[in-house]
Design an enzyme around this catalytic site. Sequence first.
Site, PDB file in Angstrom:
ATOM      1  N   ASP A   1     -21.832 -24.337  46.241  1.00 35.19           N
ATOM      2  CA  ASP A   1     -20.428 -24.657  45.981  1.00 35.19           C
ATOM      3  C   ASP A   1     -19.952 -25.939  46.639  1.00 35.19           C
ATOM      4  OD1 ASP A   1     -20.512 -22.332  44.607  1.00 35.19           O
ATOM      5  OD2 ASP A   1     -19.078 -21.234  45.859  1.00 35.19           O
TER       6      ASP A   1
ATOM      7  N   CYS B   1     -18.639 -12.431  44.479  1.00 36.35           N
ATOM      8  CA  CYS B   1     -18.058 -12.085  43.185  1.00 36.35           C
ATOM      9  C   CYS B   1     -17.628 -10.615  43.124  1.00 36.35           C
ATOM     10  CB  CYS B   1     -19.054 -12.374  42.066  1.00 36.35           C
ATOM     11  SG  CYS B   1     -19.487 -14.114  41.916  1.00 36.35           S
TER      12      CYS B   1
ATOM     13  N   LYS C   1     -12.485 -14.144  13.513  1.00 43.95           N
ATOM     14  CA  LYS C   1     -12.315 -12.784  14.001  1.00 43.95           C
ATOM     15  C   LYS C   1     -13.408 -11.928  13.371  1.00 43.95           C
ATOM     16  CE  LYS C   1      -9.095  -8.844  14.026  1.00 43.95           C
ATOM     17  NZ  LYS C   1      -7.769  -8.351  13.574  1.00 43.95           N
TER      18      LYS C   1
END
Length: 449
Positions: free
Chosen positions: A282, A43, A361
């Site tokens: 994975d 990552c 928001k």
Amino acid sequence: MEPIVIVGGDAAGLSAASKFKREHPERDVVVFEKGEYVSYAACGMPYYIKGAVEEFDDLLQVPPEKLIEDRDIDLRRYHEVVAIDTDAHEVTVDGPDGEFSQPYDQLLIATGARAIEPPFEGMELDGVHTLHSLDSAKAVHDAVRDESPSAVAIVGGGYVGIEMAEAFDAHDVEVHLFEMLPHVLAPFGEMVAEHVEEHLREVGVELHLETAVDGFSGTDGRLDGILAGDERYDVDLALVGVGVAPNAELASEAGIDVGETGAIATDEYGRTSADDVFAAGDCAESRHVVTGAPDYVPLALTANRAGRAIGQTMAGDPTPVGDIAGTAAVKAFDLEAARTGTIDEDEAREAGFDPVSITIKSRSRAHYYPGAEPIHITMVGDRDSNRVLGAAMVGREGVAKRIDTVAAAVHTETTVGELEYFDLSYAPPFSPTWDPVLVAAKVLNGKLD
């Protein structure tokens, strides 16, 4: 007793090996890794290319010598397992000295995934790259440093594409990002995608949405352009980041079941359809905590967590690998985007829910405290059960960790009404009195009522 054998020397494999050895230090554990690198931070690769991570070795988490000497793991790099015989309980290994057979007591397949390479014309040209292994990260890093490209094409608007747009931009390179779908970051939903797209344009990234790439052009074997949407664009470096595919072929060829996702099918303990054979990371499926269905979301925590659990199960203490919610965050220049659970209403309906969603928001801090930034949240709940199904967020700060509150609610099947009354922390530099997550839950609960 035959040893524990693990195929793959990264997150899942070494987590399992380390956990098993802690429980049974007297037992032999053999880890076969076909490449050079083990226990590395995949990552972090975009940030190494960007320059935020200065040294290549900083991506290496546990040196091979430490695994061998301190943890007493029989780590064999440059050894590729090429076949599994589940009846004989042995694997065939191709090593530096040729092929040999290795018996096992229990086996973990942790073969990871690989970058998808579409059948684009010109994929073989110098200057066309994918990004999944450390070797590929070093190749892209060196190309940026040594070749000083003036224009780069990124194919794919997922995690890798967004992070690499920032990485290339840091080197003053003209960045073109091509995405065949209407929006980038499709799993994060339309609201998040639109905010990210607006920001990408603000910082100078050329977005080409709903634009299919046909291939690459070159001169004397060297990339000089990308062909997309009936146009040709001059570029001298390209990164193809259209996703990954699980390395499930080794299991499939051994007669081990592969799921509809293309990854290895496993149960709640990571066991495969073959006796004494597990799969994690994975290359393996997981169960989604909301839908209850097998899913494939290859992320670092999923691999580490499953590997550790399987190591404990192999040691005699059956431990579930845990369900997944697909919780993820991505940095898009100055924006944070995050998601968890099920935010697609069609997906939720297919899973038997009656989804209701809202978008609000709010602000990252008290309105009067300097530096307060807008946060936009979409939250989804189930009308019948009032359960929190998922959420997506975007903003300049306070997003990447706030998503964890919703992830916890998703995992525990918390209702929207319960989430509305979570006792979350408050201080003006960190949050308004009513945290944005609480505001979203309050609005959604009102709509569910």
